[in-house]
Design a protein around this motif. Structure first.
Motif, short mmCIF file in Angstrom:
data_model
loop_
_atom_site.label_atom_id
_atom_site.label_comp_id
_atom_site.label_asym_id
_atom_site.label_seq_id
_atom_site.Cartn_x
_atom_site.Cartn_y
_atom_site.Cartn_z
N ALA A 77 0.82 -1.26 0.04
CA ALA A 77 -0.01 -0.12 -0.03
C ALA A 77 0.78 1.23 -0.03
CB ALA A 77 -0.69 0.08 1.08
N ASP A 78 1.92 1.27 0.69
CA ASP A 78 2.71 2.34 0.74
C ASP A 78 3.42 2.76 -0.59
OD1 ASP A 78 2.35 2.74 3.40
OD2 ASP A 78 4.16 1.76 4.22
N VAL A 79 3.81 1.48 -1.29
CA VAL A 79 4.56 1.79 -2.54
C VAL A 79 3.69 2.45 -3.57
CG1 VAL A 79 5.43 0.05 -4.48
CG2 VAL A 79 6.22 -0.22 -2.32
N ALA A 80 2.20 1.81 -3.51
CA ALA A 80 1.15 2.40 -4.10
C ALA A 80 0.97 3.78 -4.13
CB ALA A 80 -0.07 1.51 -4.13
N ASP A 81 0.98 4.19 -2.88
CA ASP A 81 0.73 5.57 -2.32
C ASP A 81 1.87 6.28 -3.06
OD1 ASP A 81 -0.65 7.66 -1.25
OD2 ASP A 81 0.87 7.61 0.26
N LEU A 82 3.19 5.96 -2.72
CA LEU A 82 4.20 6.73 -3.35
C LEU A 82 4.32 6.75 -5.01
CD1 LEU A 82 7.07 5.10 -0.80
CD2 LEU A 82 6.46 7.49 -0.94
N ARG A 83 3.92 5.73 -5.38
CA ARG A 83 3.85 5.85 -7.17
C ARG A 83 2.85 6.68 -7.44
NH1 ARG A 83 2.85 0.24 -8.28
NH2 ARG A 83 5.11 0.04 -8.28
N SER A 84 1.73 6.95 -6.68
CA SER A 84 0.55 7.90 -7.05
C SER A 84 1.16 9.44 -7.00
CB SER A 84 -0.52 7.42 -6.19
OG SER A 84 -1.54 8.53 -6.55
N LYS A 85 1.82 9.58 -5.82
CA LYS A 85 2.29 10.87 -5.58
C LYS A 85 3.38 11.31 -6.73
CE LYS A 85 1.62 11.04 -0.52
NZ LYS A 85 2.17 11.12 0.85
N GLN A 86 4.36 10.29 -6.92
CA GLN A 86 5.38 10.71 -8.00
C GLN A 86 4.61 10.78 -9.37
OE1 GLN A 86 8.52 10.62 -7.28
NE2 GLN A 86 8.84 11.40 -9.44
N GLU A 87 3.74 10.13 -9.75
CA GLU A 87 3.00 10.22 -10.93
C GLU A 87 2.40 11.68 -11.04
OE1 GLU A 87 0.07 7.38 -11.56
OE2 GLU A 87 1.81 5.62 -12.07
N THR A 88 1.86 12.22 -9.83
CA THR A 88 1.50 13.55 -9.85
C THR A 88 2.52 14.53 -9.90
OG1 THR A 88 -0.60 12.73 -8.25
CG2 THR A 88 0.11 15.06 -8.36
N THR A 89 3.39 14.27 -9.20
CA THR A 89 4.69 15.17 -9.42
C THR A 89 5.25 15.39 -10.74
OG1 THR A 89 5.21 14.68 -7.06
CG2 THR A 89 6.89 15.71 -8.38
N ASP A 90 5.27 14.12 -11.52
CA ASP A 90 5.76 14.21 -12.73
C ASP A 90 4.67 15.10 -13.76
OD1 ASP A 90 7.70 12.57 -11.97
OD2 ASP A 90 6.85 10.87 -12.79
N ARG A 91 3.25 14.72 -13.63
CA ARG A 91 2.65 15.62 -14.22
C ARG A 91 2.87 17.26 -14.04
NH1 ARG A 91 -2.07 11.95 -12.44
NH2 ARG A 91 -1.73 9.98 -13.70
N ILE A 92 2.81 17.65 -12.72
CA ILE A 92 3.04 19.11 -12.53
C ILE A 92 4.47 19.63 -13.28
CG2 ILE A 92 3.44 20.71 -10.81
CD1 ILE A 92 1.54 18.94 -8.88
N SER A 93 5.47 18.47 -13.04
CA SER A 93 6.92 18.84 -13.63
C SER A 93 6.48 19.11 -15.34
CB SER A 93 7.76 18.01 -13.46
OG SER A 93 8.10 18.06 -11.90
N GLU A 94 5.83 18.08 -15.78
CA GLU A 94 5.65 18.32 -17.21
C GLU A 94 4.77 19.68 -17.64
OE1 GLU A 94 4.10 15.12 -19.41
OE2 GLU A 94 5.10 13.67 -18.24
N ILE A 95 3.69 20.11 -16.60
CA ILE A 95 3.06 21.18 -16.99
C ILE A 95 3.96 22.63 -16.94
CG2 ILE A 95 1.21 22.85 -16.25
CD1 ILE A 95 -0.38 20.03 -15.54
N ARG A 96 4.76 22.42 -16.07
CA ARG A 96 5.64 23.59 -15.57
C ARG A 96 6.87 23.72 -16.75
NH1 ARG A 96 6.87 23.12 -9.33
NH2 ARG A 96 5.01 23.75 -8.54
N LEU A 97 7.18 22.53 -17.34
CA LEU A 97 8.18 22.69 -18.45
C LEU A 97 7.63 23.13 -19.50
CD1 LEU A 97 11.00 21.67 -19.18
CD2 LEU A 97 10.17 19.48 -19.75
N LYS A 98 6.44 22.54 -19.97
CA LYS A 98 5.52 23.10 -21.16
C LYS A 98 5.55 24.81 -21.04
CE LYS A 98 3.39 18.91 -22.51
NZ LYS A 98 2.36 18.24 -22.54
N LEU A 99 4.97 25.35 -19.81
CA LEU A 99 4.69 26.64 -19.54
C LEU A 99 6.24 27.47 -19.82
CD1 LEU A 99 2.95 28.84 -19.00
CD2 LEU A 99 3.59 28.38 -16.43
N LEU A 100 7.04 26.74 -19.46
CA LEU A 100 8.45 27.63 -19.52
C LEU A 100 8.82 27.66 -20.82
CD1 LEU A 100 10.43 26.42 -16.22
CD2 LEU A 100 9.65 28.45 -16.58
N GLU A 101 8.69 26.58 -21.54
CA GLU A 101 8.96 26.36 -22.96
C GLU A 101 8.17 27.32 -23.70
OE1 GLU A 101 8.35 22.35 -23.91
OE2 GLU A 101 10.33 21.69 -23.42
N SER A 102 6.90 27.79 -23.47
CA SER A 102 6.18 28.63 -24.20
C SER A 102 6.50 30.10 -24.05
CB SER A 102 4.62 28.38 -23.99
OG SER A 102 4.52 28.67 -22.66
#
Length: 84
Positions: free
Chosen positions: A40-65
């Motif tokens: 359960a802890d690993v699944a929770d960490l994976r979910s948090k990491q995916e959320t962090t990755d999505r936020i980073s992608e959005i920030r990167l796209k914004l900076l690129e624009s």
């Protein structure tokens, strides 16, 4: 008559067998609980990491624009004809 716990079969008492079975069941229950807790802890960490990755992608796209807009502004300033 003796109690069943005191009867022996080639050096192994029923009491020893019962203690071994109870101890093994306790260990198995403990390991199983730990496994599912870690799972359960690993699944929770994976979910948090995916959320962090999505936020980073959005920030990167914004900076690129923003970089693209700034580059366009620099090009306009650089090649703007000088008027007197």
């Amino acid at each position: 008559m003796t109690a069943i716990e005191h009867k022996e079969l080639k050096g192994i008492t029923v009491k020893n067998i019962i203690v071994t079975i109870v101890s093994t069941a306790s260990i198995v229950a403990s390991v199983t609980t730990s496994y599912f807790s870690l799972k359960a802890d690993v699944a929770d960490l994976r979910s948090k990491q995916e959320t962090t990755d999505r936020i980073s992608e959005i920030r990167l796209k914004l900076l690129e624009s923003e970089v693209a807009v700034l580059q366009q502004q620099v090009q306009e300033i650089k090649y703007k004809p000088i008027t007197k």
